[in-house]
Design a protein around this motif. Structure first.
Motif, short mmCIF file in Angstrom:
data_model
loop_
_atom_site.label_atom_id
_atom_site.label_comp_id
_atom_site.label_asym_id
_atom_site.label_seq_id
_atom_site.Cartn_x
_atom_site.Cartn_y
_atom_site.Cartn_z
N TYR A 175 -7.68 3.42 -5.99
CA TYR A 175 -9.12 3.25 -5.77
C TYR A 175 -9.66 4.37 -4.89
O TYR A 175 -8.95 4.90 -4.03
N LEU A 176 -10.92 4.72 -5.11
CA LEU A 176 -11.60 5.71 -4.29
C LEU A 176 -12.24 4.99 -3.11
O LEU A 176 -13.03 4.05 -3.29
N GLY B 42 -10.98 9.06 0.52
CA GLY B 42 -9.61 9.30 0.04
C GLY B 42 -9.21 8.37 -1.09
O GLY B 42 -10.00 7.57 -1.59
N ARG B 43 -7.97 8.49 -1.46
CA ARG B 43 -7.41 7.71 -2.56
C ARG B 43 -6.48 6.65 -2.01
O ARG B 43 -5.54 6.97 -1.28
N LEU B 44 -6.73 5.41 -2.35
CA LEU B 44 -5.93 4.28 -1.90
C LEU B 44 -5.15 3.74 -3.10
O LEU B 44 -5.74 3.32 -4.10
N TYR C 213 -15.55 0.08 -3.03
CA TYR C 213 -14.45 0.87 -3.56
C TYR C 213 -14.61 0.98 -5.08
O TYR C 213 -15.30 0.17 -5.71
N THR C 214 -13.97 1.99 -5.67
CA THR C 214 -14.11 2.23 -7.10
C THR C 214 -12.75 2.50 -7.73
O THR C 214 -11.95 3.27 -7.17
N TYR C 215 -12.51 1.89 -8.86
CA TYR C 215 -11.28 2.17 -9.61
C TYR C 215 -11.27 3.63 -10.05
O TYR C 215 -12.26 4.13 -10.60
N VAL D 82 0.87 -1.16 0.00
CA VAL D 82 0.00 0.00 0.00
C VAL D 82 0.92 1.22 0.00
O VAL D 82 1.78 1.36 0.87
N VAL D 83 0.75 2.09 -0.97
CA VAL D 83 1.64 3.25 -1.10
C VAL D 83 1.39 4.22 0.05
O VAL D 83 0.24 4.48 0.44
N GLY D 84 2.46 4.77 0.59
CA GLY D 84 2.34 5.71 1.71
C GLY D 84 2.46 4.98 3.03
O GLY D 84 3.12 3.95 3.13
N ASP D 85 1.79 5.52 4.06
CA ASP D 85 1.93 4.93 5.39
C ASP D 85 0.95 3.79 5.65
O ASP D 85 0.91 3.23 6.74
N GLY D 86 0.17 3.44 4.63
CA GLY D 86 -0.74 2.31 4.77
C GLY D 86 -2.09 2.68 5.35
O GLY D 86 -2.92 1.79 5.57
N GLU D 87 -2.32 3.97 5.59
CA GLU D 87 -3.58 4.41 6.15
C GLU D 87 -4.26 5.40 5.21
O GLU D 87 -3.60 6.20 4.55
#
Length: 240
Positions: A150-151, A63-65, A92-94, A53-58
């Motif tokens: 994903y949103l 938001g954008r995952l 979730y949505t692409y 998971v990009v970033g700190d995982g949270e």
């Protein structure tokens, strides 16, 4: 407008923009939960696959995952990645145009990143990049990296984890193989995110049907520094 008033307005706008982008107000440390890893690496038949998971995982509701999968070689022979299949959680949505591949290009003899058009199956909740034959080799450190975003739904519950499984097809394997799952932790929105959420003007909480957020919302998510710069430039122009 007086200089003091303009400076006060400018400061307020900049702080709000920074908070919205997550640059000013901390989003929490990377989650450290052995049962819910944000990064997972598997090695098999001279192939190493790392998904994270990009970033700190949270990530906050709305938001954008973003998830990233990198394939590398740790021995010979060379091989080819034929398929990526990423699976996203219910609700979730692409995010449209978020999928990209960084790979070795024989034309130009270089690694480069390019946007790709995946097949998105919302019923099966899969994003698939098919049959491209990306070369991976220990010679020249040729790797392949797939990234997709994903949103997160607005009703995602803070404190919970979402599972992000995927599979991959490689020329050395007889069939597609599952990759070790990774997890993102849902956190509470910070004040800037809470203020912006659901705003039609900012593009948060909206979708174009293919997972794309509104234009201003996308600007904040994809290029927060540029978005803030535009705001500051506009305030200065209005105050001059």
């Amino acid at each position: 407008m007086s200089r003091f008033s303009m400076r006060k307005t400018l400061t307020g706008v900049a702080i709000a923009a920074l908070a919205t982008s997550g640059l000013l107000i901390g989003t929490g440390a990377a989650h450290a939960d052995a049962a819910h890893p944000k990064t997972n690496t598997v090695t098999s038949n001279q192939v190493t696959i790392t998904k994270s998971v990009v970033g700190d995982g949270e990530v906050a509701p709305g938001g954008r995952l973003t998830v990233r999968t990198t394939v590398s070689a740790n021995g010979h022979p060379d091989f080819f990645v034929n398929k990526f299949v990423d699976r996203f959680p219910a609700g979730y949505t692409y995010i449209k145009d978020s999928a990209s591949i960084d790979s070795w290009h024989f034309l130009g003899l270089t690694q480069k990143t390019e946007k790709v058009s995946p097949t998105v199956d919302n019923a099966a909740r899969t994003v698939t990049i098919p049959d491209a034959g990306w070369n991976v080799s220990i010679t020249g450190s040729k790797t392949v990296t797939f990234e997709v975003s994903y949103l997160v739904p607005d009703n995602a519950q803070p404190g919970t984890y979402v599972e992000l499984p995927s599979s991959i097809g490689i020329s050395l394997w007889g069939s597609d193989q599952n990759i070790g799952d990774v997890y993102a932790k849902i956190r509470a929105k910070n004040p800037g995110e809470a203020a912006a959420s659901g705003s039609a003007d900012l593009g948060f909480g909206s979708s174009d049907g293919e997972g794309g957020t509104g234009s201003a919302g996308s600007s904040i998510l994809d290029n927060p520094a540029g978005f803030i710069s535009d705001i500051i430039s506009g305030v200065l122009a209005n105050g001059s």
